[in-house]
Design an enzyme around this catalytic site. Structure first.
Site, short mmCIF file in Angstrom:
data_model
loop_
_atom_site.label_atom_id
_atom_site.label_comp_id
_atom_site.label_asym_id
_atom_site.label_seq_id
_atom_site.Cartn_x
_atom_site.Cartn_y
_atom_site.Cartn_z
N SER A 23 -8.96 -0.82 -20.96
CA SER A 23 -9.41 0.20 -21.92
C SER A 23 -8.80 -0.01 -23.29
CB SER A 23 -9.00 1.60 -21.44
OG SER A 23 -9.92 2.13 -20.53
N HIS B 280 -7.35 9.81 -23.46
CA HIS B 280 -7.81 8.43 -23.40
C HIS B 280 -8.76 8.08 -24.53
CE1 HIS B 280 -10.13 5.01 -21.68
NE2 HIS B 280 -9.01 4.72 -21.05
N ASP C 205 -16.29 8.01 -24.48
CA ASP C 205 -15.04 8.17 -23.72
C ASP C 205 -14.81 9.65 -23.41
OD1 ASP C 205 -12.08 7.75 -23.00
OD2 ASP C 205 -12.67 5.74 -23.63
N ASN D 61 -9.57 -2.56 -14.13
CA ASN D 61 -8.13 -2.71 -13.82
C ASN D 61 -7.82 -2.71 -12.34
OD1 ASN D 61 -7.68 -2.37 -16.66
ND2 ASN D 61 -7.91 -0.17 -16.34
#
Length: 440
Positions: free
Chosen positions: A389, A218, A186, A317
């Site tokens: 996520s 994130h 990530d 998404n």
């Protein structure tokens, strides 16, 4: 938008819009005789190999220096950007060599809800209203529970644990993930976060010029959900596998973006870590309706399975339900990758969660809590985010619990247990796969 990558908005049938490319090519070599493919690239397209990267090593400097880089353990070559006649020769060589396949290198992104509404403004930070209020009142990023009630209303109390942990029964099991490594690929991690600092076994950055420390947030959020402690410094419990070992590969920049080469480099590293069993990737890129999966990422996922590890990835998404459904993105759409959709606290599918619309592995496998999820954030703080996520590390944490329960299990057995142990939410299989993951 950074100058680091070129942007191409594609509108052709079978190609997703707003796809971002680097100009480099990814070449899938023959797994039995990779040298033959490299020889063909050299003799017929003038492509020479600058560096061979072994398992566990980093290609970051080699990619910066240019030339062709080969990830030997994956059997994948990353060819520097070529133009004109050499570009035509490269295409002709690949097209005429049955053992070679190529894909243009893309830029992938962290999968938070912001992607659906602002597809070209990726991840400057999805600022949830509750977190904003808390930060304005307190000024330090810490979550004050009196100011941050659970968004689910009276159904959930988050006094002791987040709604997501309760929904997947992580609060009901005695398993903790102890001894199982979970790799978070990530934006890095807040290395000084009081909840995570003593949990990390290894960390490395594959982003040129950036340290592993998370300048985005994130990656810290996802790491916290997968493996945050049983008793965090502030607020309720939010981590699934509260004693798992956390491994961190920074493959996305502080802007939440990363090339395929960086991500594959991170997979190559995680695959070499003996303690890692679960690779959690809350990242991806949009694909078009009817498009196939990446053979490059499928090769990487299969190699991981052969090494006793499973890749779990966010479905994406891009949907805007109920009218605009979009297919599961890459690399989650690969047959050997577990694709995770997101549910809301009322057990409905999240409006942004991508659907299993494409064949050949493009389905959703499992669902996890992905709306209004509280977890760790940068600068020692906490924040609520929404996205597939957020659902993905819930599933990764459950996989760690299953491996703790049966350390000798194969990836296939763990996947079977994940699917068999789900809760049926009576949602379409295309939205939630087998259902909501549950702790053993």
């Amino acid at each position: 938008m950074s100058d680091e990558y070129s942007v191409t908005a594609m509108a052709d049938e079978g190609v997703a819009k707003n796809v971002e490319y680097t100009g480099r090519q990814l070449i899938l070599l023959d797994q039995d005789d990779p040298k033959a493919g490299l020889d063909a690239l050299f003799s017929r397209a003038g492509v020479s190999v600058a560096n061979h990267i072994q398992a566990g090593d980093s290609a970051i400097h080699a990619l910066q220096e240019g030339g062709t880089v080969v990830l030997d353990d994956l059997g994948i070559a990353i060819v520097e950007a070529v133009e004109g006649d050499q570009r035509l020769a490269l295409k002709a060589t690949v097209d005429s060599t049955p053992t070679l396949e190529s894909e243009p290198e893309r830029v992938l992104h962290a999968c938070t809800e912001a992607t659906a509404a602002h597809p070209m403004e990726y991840f400057e930070g999805y600022l949830h209203g509750v977190a904003d209020l808390v930060e304005r009142v307190q000024g330090n990023g810490q979550v004050n529970q009196s100011l941050a009630p659970a968004a689910a209303g009276p159904r959930w109390s988050e006094a002791q644990a987040t709604w997501g942990l309760q929904a997947i029964l992580a609060t009901e099991t005695t398993l903790t993930g102890r001894g199982v490594g979970v790799a978070i690929l990530d934006t890095g991690i807040d290395e000084a976060h009081p909840d995570l600092a003593d949990r990390m076994r290894q960390s490395v950055s594959f982003v040129p010029g950036q340290a592993v420390d998370d300048g985005h947030g994130h990656g810290t959020h996802c790491a916290g959900t997968a493996g945050g402690p049983r008793n965090p410094a502030t607020g309720p419990r939010y981590g699934v596998a509260c004693e798992a070992d956390i491994y961190v590969a920074k493959v996305l920049s502080n802007q939440g973006r990363g090339s395929d080469g960086q991500i594959l480099d991170g997979i190559n590293w995680a695959m070499s870590q003996s303690g890692v069993r679960v690779i959690s990737m809350s990242l991806g890129g949009a694909v078009a309706l009817g498009a196939g999966y990446s053979r490059i990422y499928e090769r990487a996922a299969r190699r991981c399975l052969m090494r006793g590890k499973v890749i779990i990835a966010a479905a994406g998404n891009e949907s805007q339900r109920p009218l605009n459904l979009q297919p599961v993105g890459m690399p989650a759409n690969c047959p050997s990758v577990l694709a995770v959709g997101a549910i809301a606290p009322d057990y409905t599918i999240a409006p942004f969660s991508c659907a299993g619309l494409n064949p050949q592995g493009g389905g959703v496998d499992l669902a996890g809590p992905g709306v209004d999820v509280l977890s760790t954030w940068r600068n020692g703080g906490y924040r609520r985010l929404s996205g597939t996520s957020m659902a993905t590390p819930h599933v990764a944490g459950i996989a760690a619990l299953l491996w703790e329960q049966n350390p000798m299990a194969t990836p296939a057995q763990i996947v079977t247990q994940l699917r068999a142990g789900t809760r049926d939410l009576r949602l379409p299989v295309s939205d939630a796969g087998r259902g909501l993951v549950q702790a053993p």
